[in-house]
Design a protein around this motif. Sequence first.
Motif, PDB file in Angstrom:
ATOM      1  N   THR A 174       0.812  -1.215   0.000  1.00 46.64           N
ATOM      2  CA  THR A 174       0.000   0.000   0.000  1.00 46.64           C
ATOM      3  C   THR A 174       0.843   1.260   0.000  1.00 46.64           C
ATOM      4  OG1 THR A 174      -1.710  -1.210   1.229  1.00 46.64           O
ATOM      5  CG2 THR A 174      -1.881   1.194   1.179  1.00 46.64           C
ATOM      6  N   GLU A 175       1.908   1.250   0.762  1.00 47.50           N
ATOM      7  CA  GLU A 175       2.747   2.446   0.876  1.00 47.50           C
ATOM      8  C   GLU A 175       3.420   2.781  -0.454  1.00 47.50           C
ATOM      9  OE1 GLU A 175       6.581   4.153   3.456  1.00 47.50           O
ATOM     10  OE2 GLU A 175       5.715   2.183   3.900  1.00 47.50           O
ATOM     11  N   GLY A 198       0.939   3.958  -3.183  1.00 44.78           N
ATOM     12  CA  GLY A 198       0.567   5.367  -3.049  1.00 44.78           C
ATOM     13  C   GLY A 198       1.661   6.307  -3.501  1.00 44.78           C
ATOM     14  N   ILE A 199       2.916   5.978  -3.158  1.00 46.73           N
ATOM     15  CA  ILE A 199       4.050   6.824  -3.533  1.00 46.73           C
ATOM     16  C   ILE A 199       4.204   6.901  -5.053  1.00 46.73           C
ATOM     17  CG2 ILE A 199       6.568   6.996  -3.483  1.00 46.73           C
ATOM     18  CD1 ILE A 199       6.458   5.863  -0.630  1.00 46.73           C
ATOM     19  N   LEU A 200       4.128   5.739  -5.725  1.00 48.32           N
ATOM     20  CA  LEU A 200       4.318   5.712  -7.178  1.00 48.32           C
ATOM     21  C   LEU A 200       3.182   6.403  -7.919  1.00 48.32           C
ATOM     22  CD1 LEU A 200       6.785   3.892  -6.765  1.00 48.32           C
ATOM     23  CD2 LEU A 200       5.980   2.533  -8.684  1.00 48.32           C
ATOM     24  N   ASN A 201       1.958   6.208  -7.476  1.00 47.88           N
ATOM     25  CA  ASN A 201       0.837   6.881  -8.133  1.00 47.88           C
ATOM     26  C   ASN A 201       0.949   8.390  -8.007  1.00 47.88           C
ATOM     27  OD1 ASN A 201      -1.332   5.029  -9.303  1.00 47.88           O
ATOM     28  ND2 ASN A 201      -0.911   4.018  -7.364  1.00 47.88           N
ATOM     29  N   GLN A 202       1.451   8.843  -6.870  1.00 53.85           N
ATOM     30  CA  GLN A 202       1.644  10.273  -6.670  1.00 53.85           C
ATOM     31  C   GLN A 202       2.826  10.778  -7.487  1.00 53.85           C
ATOM     32  OE1 GLN A 202       2.155  11.370  -2.572  1.00 53.85           O
ATOM     33  NE2 GLN A 202       2.045  13.563  -2.975  1.00 53.85           N
ATOM     34  N   GLU A 203       3.917  10.009  -7.504  1.00 60.13           N
ATOM     35  CA  GLU A 203       5.116  10.420  -8.228  1.00 60.13           C
ATOM     36  C   GLU A 203       4.875  10.527  -9.728  1.00 60.13           C
ATOM     37  OE1 GLU A 203       9.628   8.698  -9.119  1.00 60.13           O
ATOM     38  OE2 GLU A 203       8.475   7.926  -7.408  1.00 60.13           O
ATOM     39  N   SER A 242       8.107  -5.033  -6.040  1.00 60.20           N
ATOM     40  CA  SER A 242       9.018  -4.250  -5.206  1.00 60.20           C
ATOM     41  C   SER A 242      10.468  -4.523  -5.571  1.00 60.20           C
ATOM     42  CB  SER A 242       8.772  -4.575  -3.728  1.00 60.20           C
ATOM     43  OG  SER A 242       8.862  -5.974  -3.501  1.00 60.20           O
ATOM     44  N   SER A 243      10.773  -5.759  -5.982  1.00 60.26           N
ATOM     45  CA  SER A 243      12.146  -6.106  -6.364  1.00 60.26           C
ATOM     46  C   SER A 243      12.580  -5.348  -7.607  1.00 60.26           C
ATOM     47  CB  SER A 243      12.253  -7.615  -6.611  1.00 60.26           C
ATOM     48  OG  SER A 243      11.965  -8.340  -5.438  1.00 60.26           O
ATOM     49  N   LEU A 244      11.664  -5.172  -8.539  1.00 59.24           N
ATOM     50  CA  LEU A 244      11.984  -4.424  -9.748  1.00 59.24           C
ATOM     51  C   LEU A 244      12.289  -2.976  -9.416  1.00 59.24           C
ATOM     52  CD1 LEU A 244      12.030  -4.362 -12.919  1.00 59.24           C
ATOM     53  CD2 LEU A 244       9.672  -3.578 -12.776  1.00 59.24           C
ATOM     54  N   ILE A 245      11.487  -2.383  -8.567  1.00 61.66           N
ATOM     55  CA  ILE A 245      11.667  -0.981  -8.182  1.00 61.66           C
ATOM     56  C   ILE A 245      13.022  -0.772  -7.519  1.00 61.66           C
ATOM     57  CG2 ILE A 245      10.759   0.868  -6.716  1.00 61.66           C
ATOM     58  CD1 ILE A 245       7.977  -0.335  -7.161  1.00 61.66           C
ATOM     59  N   VAL A 258       1.816  -1.705  -6.713  1.00 59.11           N
ATOM     60  CA  VAL A 258       3.089  -2.325  -6.365  1.00 59.11           C
ATOM     61  C   VAL A 258       2.808  -3.531  -5.476  1.00 59.11           C
ATOM     62  CG1 VAL A 258       5.345  -2.012  -5.269  1.00 59.11           C
ATOM     63  CG2 VAL A 258       4.263  -0.099  -6.477  1.00 59.11           C
ATOM     64  N   ILE A 259       3.436  -4.652  -5.805  1.00 61.87           N
ATOM     65  CA  ILE A 259       3.264  -5.862  -5.011  1.00 61.87           C
ATOM     66  C   ILE A 259       4.610  -6.288  -4.419  1.00 61.87           C
ATOM     67  CG2 ILE A 259       1.292  -6.675  -6.349  1.00 61.87           C
ATOM     68  CD1 ILE A 259       3.194  -8.604  -7.793  1.00 61.87           C
ATOM     69  N   ASN A 260       4.559  -6.919  -3.271  1.00 63.01           N
ATOM     70  CA  ASN A 260       5.765  -7.461  -2.651  1.00 63.01           C
ATOM     71  C   ASN A 260       6.088  -8.800  -3.297  1.00 63.01           C
ATOM     72  OD1 ASN A 260       6.068  -5.362  -0.655  1.00 63.01           O
ATOM     73  ND2 ASN A 260       4.317  -6.272   0.419  1.00 63.01           N
ATOM     74  N   HIS A 261       7.132  -8.814  -4.094  1.00 65.33           N
ATOM     75  CA  HIS A 261       7.516 -10.033  -4.798  1.00 65.33           C
ATOM     76  C   HIS A 261       9.004  -9.992  -5.096  1.00 65.33           C
ATOM     77  CE1 HIS A 261       7.148 -13.517  -7.410  1.00 65.33           C
ATOM     78  NE2 HIS A 261       5.880 -13.606  -7.093  1.00 65.33           N
TER      79      HIS A 261
END
Length: 286
Positions: free
Chosen positions: A100-101, A104-109, A141-144, A119-122
Amino acid sequence: MMGWKQRAFFVMGLSLLIAILVWSQMGIYLAHALFGVNLQVNFFKFCISLFREGSFYYFLIIIVLNTLIVYTVLITLIKTVQQYFLLGRFRKKILSLRNTELTGILNQEFERENEDIMVINHKQLLAFTVGFRRPYIVLSSSLIEILEDHELRAVVEHETFHQKNYDSLKIFVLLLISQTLWYIPLTKWSYQNYKIISELLADEYAIQRMGSELSLGSTLLKLVKNCFSENSTPILVHFSDGSVNYRLQQLVDPKKTIPVRMEARLIVISVYILILLMSMIMLAVT
């Protein structure tokens, strides 16, 4: 020389034309068989004249035709229902992994008004577009973690094209056609080539948005280096997939055309099967 957009339109149109032609002819046959609709058709008179009603070949054609139509209808229904449930299960899985965190950050950015990035934790490096009616972008999240800001933006722009172009839906339709009409080789050719062309178009869109090929090129090379694993399903459009060689070639030498060749053998076989199928249908309804 056709551009990628024209090629995508041609490939998609070819598959849809074949599907509409075959399914409409099957609809004519079903209307005649189930409701006794008497359609005046004079198509393929020569082929029809080769068979006499009541002969062995006539009954053989009717049996083959009925089997083929029942198979096509059943496979279409089964694949559609399977995809519906697959999409439902996949959405639940994605939601269970949602960060969730970071979402929200990426959609805002990236100023996504519809908040269509998730974004998913994977631990795998994942970037794909999912969904038919309202497609959204999924990033792991790993890609980011391994991408620079400009590389991540290139990925988002690439997936944005897939999202705006409804490629998830289009690729599913082409896959469905290729599976139900597998006996017409051009349908499989269309499905395979559209996947490649859609990736090249998405790359082209990302380059235009980014202003250069550098961000996209470095991202692709980084994904290849990290052994990005493909785990595709009909509802996914991956940022990196089997078309990566074509994409790297296009980035290295944009002026060099990548041929989308249609083998003469596929054309001959497909046309022959279409003529044979329609001849059988016309024979059955006359």
